[in-house]
Write an enzyme that holds these catalytic residues in place. Structure first.
Site, PDB file in Angstrom:
ATOM      1  N   GLU A 413       0.845  -1.174  -0.087  1.00 20.18           N
ATOM      2  CA  GLU A 413      -0.205  -0.045  -0.009  1.00 20.18           C
ATOM      3  C   GLU A 413       0.826   1.190  -0.031  1.00 20.18           C
ATOM      4  OE1 GLU A 413      -2.535  -1.070   3.088  1.00 20.18           O
ATOM      5  OE2 GLU A 413      -4.186  -1.700   1.782  1.00 20.18           O
ATOM      6  N   GLU A 489      -3.937 -10.548  -0.214  1.00 22.52           N
ATOM      7  CA  GLU A 489      -4.865 -10.625   1.086  1.00 22.52           C
ATOM      8  C   GLU A 489      -6.292 -10.902   0.727  1.00 22.52           C
ATOM      9  OE1 GLU A 489      -4.335  -6.849   3.299  1.00 22.52           O
ATOM     10  OE2 GLU A 489      -2.046  -6.704   2.677  1.00 22.52           O
TER      11      GLU A 489
HETATM   12  C1  GAL Z   1      -5.142  -4.005   3.837  1.00 21.23           C
HETATM   13  C2  GAL Z   1      -3.756  -3.744   4.266  1.00 21.23           C
HETATM   14  C3  GAL Z   1      -3.344  -4.661   5.655  1.00 21.23           C
HETATM   15  C4  GAL Z   1      -4.595  -4.356   6.433  1.00 21.23           C
HETATM   16  C5  GAL Z   1      -5.902  -5.085   5.986  1.00 21.23           C
HETATM   17  C6  GAL Z   1      -7.155  -4.673   6.818  1.00 21.23           C
HETATM   18  O1  GAL Z   1      -5.298  -3.166   2.959  1.00 21.23           O
HETATM   19  O2  GAL Z   1      -2.744  -4.218   3.420  1.00 21.23           O
HETATM   20  O3  GAL Z   1      -2.373  -3.964   6.350  1.00 21.23           O
HETATM   21  O4  GAL Z   1      -4.749  -2.897   7.092  1.00 21.23           O
HETATM   22  O5  GAL Z   1      -6.002  -4.104   4.924  1.00 21.23           O
HETATM   23  O6  GAL Z   1      -6.969  -5.386   8.011  1.00 21.23           O
END
Ligand code: GAL
Length: 980
Positions: A413, A489
């Site tokens: 990010e 993620e």
């Molecule tokens: C993503 C980010 C993580 C965390 C997650 C939400 O956007 O990369 O670090 O913030 O969202 O828990």
């Protein structure tokens, strides 16, 4: 005013070039232990001259190093996700800049004065200035990155003084906006390492593997001091004195994979130093649109891991790195993304040793610049170029020798920009042997894999079909479309959830382009605190009085903060299990049923497993025997015939488990890797018909107005059951509300804002339904209660009929629910609730268990008999919310204390799921921490025929349509009895 060094955008000064972390026979001295510590609220208030040899620190506090000082009573932690906890005004930081001065006095013998030595810090958050015996060594930034300073000339025989000034905020903080606690301190090891003249400065192992020939190639590049020659020996491979830089072919070598983590021990030696290398032969490449290792595509069953401990933050006790890897391996996880920084190096040693694919991420995140439309983003702005490059250099150089590391990740990010481009170019040049990942590079300008986060299932499927929406530039589009896809993620594990894992997994297994992903995240980032009366709870953002914070958002792991696995981890383990066992068509020659076993490992055959078959009747074991399964190769399937099984009296289930045949370094023999359950077919199942309700006396009305039917007494006005046998009860009555989960409370990342499930539910008044009694009638068939359940101001409502009949074994309740009007957001739950005496604290049931199950997170719950206490049925989500439902209950019994037990049985379908707690839904909903929940003297039972799914809207898609509970007419029956 001149700009202080901690606001300088450079990486610092004085450091030696980055190099590989390796084990050497040169002397080392660990400097961890108890140091002297002094905290100043601002940099300019820190004591002058504290680095001097003779500075009197006797009044200072004692502090363990490594540590984060806010976790030792000095100041407090701050949690933010995206926004910086200080004004976005790079590279400036606030005047209130907590500054921790650390001093250590240590003794050395005179051997240390004869040779060069370096002082190595594995991690200091966020900026440190360092003095040794009064001489300044330099300044460092890059919290999760190692740094070394030449220390030799300053060392003394006898007393030495190390002084380290650490600022919480620095220019580096702008590059470290990861979603986690801001925790300053010297939080990783500090070591003095002798660097002998003529020794090894750096080593880079290149060990490839060619599956088609079974041949490895090996070369170790070395940088030495004083032009010394370095030679490599790997006795096991017959490699002896191979000059550094020479490439050899190694025949018959066993490759390294996460499934078979074969390491060869090598020694790189000069005349004065021996360095130990652990060599794993593998070749990583993106070819034919797939991420492959040793020519085979990977399916990443991964998690994102922050380093977190509820008492120590990122200063993780050493044994927990091992515990994490073991827990991952035991839960069928095969990959880890080190979100969002390089972990402690020993974690990677364990990944090499025990086998995990690692995406190694650089310590870089600038997410907070999104608040300024990414203006001035350090990932792009030229004044930050050197800081960005320095970070990726230190990342790659430190970890380049780990076979487990199969991809470099530039950071998280951080948008896009020239500095990321330069980082990518540098990595390509330095290590062409590993593909590159860059989360923000959605157009894949330099990424070798197309990587996104939290995409909903349908978009993932479109990508799987190479049918994603095109990029404007046709060349860029063609390149991206040719790349493999991963979800860096997904499945945000916040609170109760994630739901929808199984649906993702099916996509990953179906489309070769989809190579899996990394669940967000491994562990809840809660910090252990106590109430004034000493009860433990886990704190989150805001609990330390931070004026600006992101509340509960980092409580989103598969483990609770104390590393107890959550139900989400059990679900993940089952969903990603590497062996699929399914019923196959027809019968075998011996006339046994056929099953199909698919090996979903990427490399291993099944010879390390043994299989077991167990037959149960009504949840009780009937027989268990080994099942012979051939050593099916990776990716292949085989059909086998089960032995002919005897008929059983009750409900019959066959459970087939795949167990470790022998102990593995990560689990004992017998550890269950995968399982499946098949219902026994009708013909094998002996018929057993229930006796059905037999007539008992009709209800009678007592002079006090109560209605008596069999063992039940009903309130004459409300028609509610108030007594069962000798037990006081209240209910059952219709219940449609649950204490919202984090996911219920959030709008899907991909839908309109405010579109949370809860918003719809509250709009429909589901949290404030009132029950109006329209009729309480008694007749020869029993008691009939007709009600209408609706909320103030709402025209929609539910007509609910409760029909009570009695038979010899208890009361049979049939509930009929008829919704009228619109229920556009569906219903959180549909069932009845009742209150019963609190003494009934023991539970036994036949249904799904042992853990909780919800419509889109239920694969880990198997059919069987289970027992528990009511207290242990609670899942202690750090933020209290709906939890603990046990699904598909055939019967359950609550017992305990003086008095009869309560038995509840499903009569026909649908079966109910059971939730039992010592507090009401309202209590659960209003609690902010587990310690807010106080046991009452009653139990509140929920017998639901359905619940709304979980989804992962807290950061990602909401509940898939199939798992949304819509209002529809439903009728179900259950039997209640007091027994014993
Ligand atoms: C993503 C980010 C993580 C965390 C997650 C939400 O956007 O990369 O670090 O913030 O969202 O828990």
């Amino acid at each position: 005013m001149s700009q202080p060094y901690y606001e300088d955008t450079s990486p610092g000064y004085g450091a030696r070039p980055a190099r590989a972390a390796f084990t050497t026979d040169a002397a080392t001295a660990g400097l961890g232990g108890i140091w002297r510590f002094h905290l100043s609220p601002a940099a300019d208030l820190a004591p002058d001259g504290f680095w001097a040899d003779d500075f009197d620190d006797s009044s200072w506090s004692l502090l363990p190093v490594p540590s984060h000082w806010p976790l030792h009573g000095h100041g407090s932690p701050v949690y933010t996700n995206i926004g910086y906890p200080f004004p976005l005004d790079p590279p400036r930081v606030p005047d209130e800049n907590p500054t921790g001065d650390h001093r250590l006095v240590f003794e050395l013998d005179d051997s240390w004065t004869r040779e060069p030595a370096v002082l190595r810090f594995e991690g200091v958050d966020s900026c440190a200035r360092i003095w040794l015996n009064g001489q300044e060594l330099g300044v460092t930034r890059g919290s999760r990155l190692p740094v070394e300073f030449a220390a030799g000339p300053h060392l003394r025989a006898g007393r030495n003084v190390l002084a380290v000034r650490v600022h919480q905020w620095s220019s580096g903080s702008y590059l470290e906006d990861q979603d986690m606690w801001w925790l300053p301190g010297i939080f990783r090891d500090v070591t003095l390492i002798r660097r002998p003249p003529g020794g090894v400065e750096d080593a880079f192992v290149h060990a490839g593997y060619d599956t088609s020939t079974g041949r490895g190639t090996l070369r170790v590049d070395a940088v030495t001091r004083d032009g010394a020659e370095a030679r490599l020996s790997v006795p096991e491979l017959g490699v002896d004195d191979l000059p550094a830089g020479d490439t050899i072919a190694v025949e018959g070598v066993a490759p390294w994979t996460a499934e078979t983590p074969r390491l060869y021990h090598g020694v790189l030696a000069t005349g004065t130093e021996r360095v130990t290398l652990r060599i794993g032969f593998r070749t990583v490449a993106v070819e034919d649109g797939q991420l492959r290792v040793n020519g085979r595509p990977l399916l990443l069953r991964g998690v994102n891991r922050h380093e977190h401990h509820p008492d120590h933050g990122r200063a993780l006790p050493a044994e927990l790195d091992r515990e994490d890897v073991l827990l991952m391996k035991r839960h069928n996880i095969n990959a880890v993304r080190t979100s969002h920084y390089p972990p402690h190096p020993r974690f990677l040693d364990l990944c090499d040793e025990l086998g995990l694919w690692v995406v190694l991420e650089c310590d870089l995140e600038t997410h907070g610049f999104s608040a300024a439309d990414w203006r001035g983003n350090p990932a792009d702005a030229p004044e930050w170029a050197e800081a960005c490059l320095d970070r990726i250099r230190r990342t790659v150089e430190r970890d380049k020798n780990h076979p487990s590391v199969v991809m470099w990740s530039l950071g998280n990010e951080s948008g896009t920009g020239r500095n990321l481009d330069a980082m990518a170019a540098w990595v390509r040049e330095r290590d062409p042997g590993r593909p590159l990942h860059d989360e923000g590079d959605h157009e894949c300008r330099h990424s070798d894999v197309y990587s996104r986060m939290y995409l909903p299932h349908d978009e993932v499927e479109a990508i799987g079909r190479h049918a994603e929406p095109p990029l404007d530039d046709p060349d860029a589009d063609a390149r991206r479309r040719s790349l493999p896809f991963i979800l860096c993620e997904y499945a945000h594990a916040m609170g109760n959830g994630p739901g929808g894992l199984a649906e993702y997994q099916r996509l990953f297994e179906r489309y070769p382009r989809l190579q899996g992903g990394f669940v967000w995240e491994w562990i809840d980032q809660g910090l252990r605190q106590r109430t004034p009366d000493g009860r433990e709870f886990f704190a989150y953002g805001g609990d330390f009085g931070e004026p600006f914070h992101d509340g509960t958002f980092a409580i989103d792991g598969l483990l609770f903060p104390d590393r107890t696995p959550s139900p989400g981890l059990a679900e993940l383990k089952k969903t990603v299990e590497p062996i699929a066992i399914r019923a196959a068509e027809g019968r075998g020659d011996g006339r046994g049923r056929r099953i199909r076993i698919t090996n979903r490992y990427d490399f291993s055959d099944l010879s390390h497993l043994c299989f077991e078959l167990a037959l149960s009747s009504d949840g009780l074991p009937v027989l268990a025997k080994p099942l012979h399964v051939p050593p099916v190769a990776a990716g292949e399937s085989a059909e086998i015939e089960l032995p002919v099984l005897p008929p059983v009296d009750g409900e019959g289930w066959i459970t087939i488990s795949a167990l470790l045949a022998e102990e593995q370094p990560w689990a004992p023999a017998g550890h269950e890797v995968a399982w499946t359950q098949l219902p026994l077919t009708e013909e094998e199942q002996a018929s057993r018909r229930g006796t059905g309700p037999r007539p008992v006396p009709a209800p009678r009305r007592r002079p006090d107005g109560r209605l008596v039917l069999g063992s039940g007494e009903f309130d004459g006005r409300s028609g509610r059951l108030v007594r069962l046998g000798t037990m006081d009860v209240d209910g059952p009555v219709l219940d449609l509300w649950r204490a919202p989960t984090d996911n219920d409370r959030s709008a899907s990342l991909w839908g309109p804002p405010d579109d949370s499930a809860v918003r719809w539910w509250r709009q429909a008044g589901l949290d404030r339904m009132v029950h109006r009694v329209d009729e309480v009638a008694d007749g020869p068939d029993g008691v009939l209660v007709r009600t209408r359940v609706a909320a103030a101001a709402q025209a929609s409502g539910m007509t609910v009929e409760y029909r009570w009949a009695a038979d010899e074994s208890g009361l049979v309740l049939t509930v009929r629910v008829e919704p009228a009007g619109d229920w556009p957001g569906g219903l959180p739950r549909l069932g009845v609730r009742m209150a019963v005496p609190g003494r009934l604290g023991q539970v036994r049931w036949f249904g799904r268990g042992p853990g909780e199950a919800y419509p889109d997170s239920r694969s880990a719950a198997r059919v069987g008999r289970f027992s528990s206490t009511v207290d242990a049925l609670q899942t202690p989500y750090v933020v209290p919310q709906e939890n603990g439902a046990r699904a598909d209950v055939r019967w359950a019994e609550l017992s305990g204390g003086d008095g009869p037990a309560l038995r509840m049985e499903s009569v026909g379908l649908p079966r109910f799921s059971l939730t039992a707690r010592r507090w009401t839904t309202g209590d659960l909903e209003s609690a902010r921490h587990t310690t807010d929940l106080a046991a009452s003297d009653r139990l509140f039972l929920h017998l639901d025929v359905a619940q709304y799914g979980l989804g992962s809207a807290s950061c990602g898609p909401g509940v898939l349509p199939a798992h949304r509970l819509q209002a529809a007419p439903v009728t179900w029956s259950l039997r209640l009895s007091a027994c014993g």
